[in-house]
Write a protein that holds these residues in place. Structure first.
Motif, PDB file in Angstrom:
ATOM      1  N   LYS A  43       0.838  -1.209   0.000  1.00 42.12           N
ATOM      2  CA  LYS A  43       0.000   0.000   0.000  1.00 42.12           C
ATOM      3  C   LYS A  43       0.865   1.247   0.000  1.00 42.12           C
ATOM      4  O   LYS A  43       2.053   1.217   0.331  1.00 42.12           O
ATOM      5  N   GLU A  44       0.228   2.359  -0.342  1.00 42.59           N
ATOM      6  CA  GLU A  44       0.903   3.643  -0.298  1.00 42.59           C
ATOM      7  C   GLU A  44       1.104   4.093   1.148  1.00 42.59           C
ATOM      8  O   GLU A  44       0.348   3.713   2.044  1.00 42.59           O
ATOM      9  N   ARG A  45       2.130   4.912   1.339  1.00 45.03           N
ATOM     10  CA  ARG A  45       2.327   5.508   2.664  1.00 45.03           C
ATOM     11  C   ARG A  45       1.189   6.494   2.912  1.00 45.03           C
ATOM     12  O   ARG A  45       0.888   7.334   2.073  1.00 45.03           O
ATOM     13  N   GLU A  46       0.569   6.402   4.076  1.00 46.74           N
ATOM     14  CA  GLU A  46      -0.589   7.219   4.360  1.00 46.74           C
ATOM     15  C   GLU A  46      -0.413   8.025   5.638  1.00 46.74           C
ATOM     16  O   GLU A  46       0.305   7.633   6.557  1.00 46.74           O
ATOM     17  N   PHE A  47      -1.099   9.136   5.661  1.00 48.60           N
ATOM     18  CA  PHE A  47      -1.056  10.039   6.802  1.00 48.60           C
ATOM     19  C   PHE A  47      -1.758   9.422   8.004  1.00 48.60           C
ATOM     20  O   PHE A  47      -2.791   8.775   7.878  1.00 48.60           O
ATOM     21  N   VAL A  48      -1.183   9.675   9.202  1.00 47.95           N
ATOM     22  CA  VAL A  48      -1.777   9.209  10.450  1.00 47.95           C
ATOM     23  C   VAL A  48      -2.125  10.389  11.361  1.00 47.95           C
ATOM     24  O   VAL A  48      -3.265  10.539  11.782  1.00 47.95           O
ATOM     25  N   ALA A  49      -1.123  11.221  11.667  1.00 44.70           N
ATOM     26  CA  ALA A  49      -1.336  12.333  12.593  1.00 44.70           C
ATOM     27  C   ALA A  49      -0.257  13.378  12.378  1.00 44.70           C
ATOM     28  O   ALA A  49       0.837  13.060  11.905  1.00 44.70           O
ATOM     29  N   ALA A  61      -5.915  11.293  10.877  1.00 38.94           N
ATOM     30  CA  ALA A  61      -6.655  10.573   9.854  1.00 38.94           C
ATOM     31  C   ALA A  61      -7.938  10.033  10.466  1.00 38.94           C
ATOM     32  O   ALA A  61      -7.984   9.680  11.644  1.00 38.94           O
ATOM     33  N   ASP A  62      -8.978   9.957   9.653  1.00 41.73           N
ATOM     34  CA  ASP A  62     -10.265   9.468  10.159  1.00 41.73           C
ATOM     35  C   ASP A  62     -10.132   8.065  10.756  1.00 41.73           C
ATOM     36  O   ASP A  62     -10.804   7.736  11.734  1.00 41.73           O
TER      37      ASP A  62
END
Length: 124
Positions: A43-49, A61-62
């Motif tokens: 998966k792509e790197r995704e935002f957390v906080a 992130a939701d």
């Protein structure tokens, strides 16, 4: 040049908690915006906080809102990610990142400094 080193990852059962730490070198820590991102396999790197330089602006992130908390200790040059009620879908390599602008962002581009990552595995 600021360098970031994450720690605190590991294996935890679903519903458990972990606290990640990210220690920064250099004397400019208190002016940095800090963020946490994660990347699961395939998966792509995704935002957390993320948190701006003053701590007055925080984004989540939701998917983690209400479960994760970002905080910083300027005296220790460290940013934390407290993770509660962990789920198997939280399994990923977690990266901390710093933005020299001091402005928090939910996208990767403003962050020019990255740590090496720490693995979090949540078992069901």
């Amino acid at each position: 040049q600021v360098q970031l080193v994450e720690s605190g990852g590991g294996l935890v059962q679903a519903g458990g908690s972990l606290t990640l730490s990210c220690a920064a070198s250099g004397r400019t820590f208190r002016s940095l915006a800090l963020g946490w991102f994660r990347q699961a396999p395939g998966k792509e790197r995704e935002f957390v906080a993320a948190m701006n330089w003053s701590g007055g602006t925080i984004y989540y992130a939701d998917a983690v809102k209400g479960r994760f908390t970002i905080s910083r200790d300027n005296a220790k040059n460290t940013v934390y990610l407290q993770m509660n009620t962990l789920k198997p879908e939280d399994t990923a390599v977690y990266f901390c990142a710093a933005a020299l602008s001091g402005t928090a962002s939910t996208i990767r581009d403003p962050y020019s400094i990255w740590g090496q990552g720490t693995q979090v595995n949540v078992s069901s």
